[in-house]
Design an enzyme around this catalytic site. Sequence first.
Site, short mmCIF file in Angstrom:
data_model
loop_
_atom_site.label_atom_id
_atom_site.label_comp_id
_atom_site.label_asym_id
_atom_site.label_seq_id
_atom_site.Cartn_x
_atom_site.Cartn_y
_atom_site.Cartn_z
N GLU A 120 -1.40 3.40 3.22
CA GLU A 120 -1.19 4.77 2.77
C GLU A 120 -0.99 5.78 3.88
O GLU A 120 -0.15 6.68 3.77
CB GLU A 120 -2.37 5.23 1.88
CG GLU A 120 -2.37 4.61 0.49
CD GLU A 120 -3.08 3.27 0.42
OE1 GLU A 120 -3.38 2.68 1.48
OE2 GLU A 120 -3.35 2.82 -0.71
N GLY A 127 -2.34 0.37 -3.67
CA GLY A 127 -2.92 0.22 -5.01
C GLY A 127 -3.09 -1.24 -5.43
O GLY A 127 -3.93 -1.54 -6.28
N ALA A 145 0.90 1.59 -5.44
CA ALA A 145 1.29 2.60 -6.41
C ALA A 145 2.78 2.86 -6.22
O ALA A 145 3.33 2.61 -5.13
CB ALA A 145 0.48 3.87 -6.18
N GLU A 173 -6.24 -2.33 -3.80
CA GLU A 173 -7.30 -1.61 -4.51
C GLU A 173 -7.56 -2.23 -5.88
O GLU A 173 -8.71 -2.35 -6.32
CB GLU A 173 -6.91 -0.13 -4.65
CG GLU A 173 -6.92 0.59 -3.31
CD GLU A 173 -6.26 1.96 -3.36
OE1 GLU A 173 -5.14 2.08 -3.91
OE2 GLU A 173 -6.85 2.92 -2.85
N1 CAA Z 1 6.68 1.58 -5.05
C1 CAA Z 1 7.90 1.58 -5.58
N2 CAA Z 1 8.81 0.61 -5.37
C2 CAA Z 1 8.44 -0.41 -4.58
C3 CAA Z 1 7.19 -0.48 -3.99
C4 CAA Z 1 6.27 0.58 -4.25
N3 CAA Z 1 5.02 0.58 -3.78
N4 CAA Z 1 7.11 -1.60 -3.24
C5 CAA Z 1 8.30 -2.21 -3.37
N5 CAA Z 1 9.11 -1.50 -4.18
C6 CAA Z 1 10.49 -1.81 -4.58
C7 CAA Z 1 11.47 -1.50 -3.47
O1 CAA Z 1 11.82 -0.14 -3.47
C8 CAA Z 1 12.63 -2.40 -3.85
O2 CAA Z 1 13.36 -1.79 -4.90
P1 CAA Z 1 14.96 -1.84 -4.91
O3 CAA Z 1 15.31 -3.31 -5.01
O4 CAA Z 1 15.33 -1.07 -6.13
O5 CAA Z 1 15.42 -1.26 -3.62
C9 CAA Z 1 11.93 -3.62 -4.44
O6 CAA Z 1 10.62 -3.20 -4.79
C10 CAA Z 1 11.81 -4.77 -3.45
O7 CAA Z 1 11.16 -4.27 -2.28
P2 CAA Z 1 11.77 -4.44 -0.80
O8 CAA Z 1 13.26 -4.54 -0.85
O9 CAA Z 1 11.18 -3.37 0.06
O10 CAA Z 1 11.17 -5.87 -0.42
P3 CAA Z 1 10.84 -6.43 1.05
O11 CAA Z 1 10.55 -7.87 0.87
O12 CAA Z 1 11.87 -6.01 2.02
O13 CAA Z 1 9.48 -5.67 1.46
C11 CAA Z 1 7.27 -4.81 1.12
C12 CAA Z 1 8.30 -5.90 0.74
C13 CAA Z 1 6.84 -4.99 2.57
C14 CAA Z 1 6.05 -5.00 0.18
C15 CAA Z 1 7.89 -3.42 0.91
O14 CAA Z 1 8.48 -3.36 -0.38
C16 CAA Z 1 6.93 -2.29 1.03
O15 CAA Z 1 6.54 -1.92 2.13
N6 CAA Z 1 6.50 -1.70 -0.13
C17 CAA Z 1 5.62 -0.57 -0.14
C18 CAA Z 1 4.19 -0.99 0.18
C19 CAA Z 1 3.29 0.22 0.24
O16 CAA Z 1 3.40 1.05 1.09
N7 CAA Z 1 2.34 0.30 -0.72
C20 CAA Z 1 1.39 1.37 -0.79
C21 CAA Z 1 1.90 2.43 -1.73
S1 CAA Z 1 0.91 3.89 -1.69
C22 CAA Z 1 -0.41 3.57 -2.69
O17 CAA Z 1 -0.58 2.48 -3.20
C23 CAA Z 1 -1.31 4.75 -2.92
C24 CAA Z 1 -2.60 4.45 -3.59
O18 CAA Z 1 -3.56 3.98 -2.98
C25 CAA Z 1 -2.80 4.83 -4.98
#
Ligand code: CAA
Length: 261
Positions: A134, A111, A66, A114
Amino acid sequence: MELKNVILEKEDNIAVVTINRPKALNALNSETLKELDLVFTTIENDDDVLAVVLTGAGEKAFVAGADISEMKDMTVLQGRNFGKLGNNVFRKIETLSKPVIAAVNGFALGGGCELSMACDIRIASNKAKFGQPEVGLGITPGFGGTQRLSRLVGMGMAKELVYTAKVIKADEALRIGLVNSIHEPEELLNNAKALAKTIASNAPIAVKLCKEAINRGMQVDIDTALAFESEAFGECFSTEDQTDAMTAFVEKRKLDRFKNK
Ligand code: CAA
């Protein structure tokens, strides 16, 4: 409604849905969830579509979760509504009258994991990574992760994944039964489409009833589940597809196609 973040394509009897926000690793914001809802309503109402492939745009991610930027400042009410929005869309996918195959081409986190679990079948690229991160962000999984993961891989493994927030590779996802098979990245989509086409070549009403029977049966006691199976089995005998297929078998000829009637 104009689609900005989701692409819907049709190939023969299958639909291919691509989540298309590669710059944000296909993260699910409200807009994308609403588009997904619309796309799956369209697919439900399209009698030509018999199976669906769901994937993410770009080489890095299926869906990285998400959208954290959108969630960051949410109030309790907004959080609850965002969770409901995701849960309702994913439930629509899970109860769609046609099978949905997730072709997991990269990160499937939060998400994203999921979303894949709301699909009937998950196949993955050998680069895919899965996890429910999360609790590392101060929240619970909100789009079905606390419920579907344990149903798929068992409660002990689900609790370990959810409590630790660890990310696992495709081979571990295969080992615990989270995905059905692993593929070379460049072959994943075609293999998913081939699987969808194999499903679409079978009797659509029977496939639909199998999906309903399996899904409903998993949530109820065995007697209720078997009663539902008997109903579904009986219903098949009202279809032309059953008559045509069994007549063809008895007459030792191949049936050209199912009529979906
Ligand atoms: N939400 C918003 N933006 C996201 C995102 C997310 N979940 N995941 C990645 N992005 C964005 C980053 O902010 C980045 O944007 P910018 O270029 O504008 O800075 C872009 O995507 C590329 O990401 P990274 O630079 O971080 O890429 P990376 O290769 O270094 O890392 C990754 C990849 C490990 C997937 C890392 O992006 C990450 O940890 N993302 C978040 C993963 C996460 O925690 N997901 C769970 C979200 S909570 C949820 O989903 C709740 C639910 O159950 C409903």
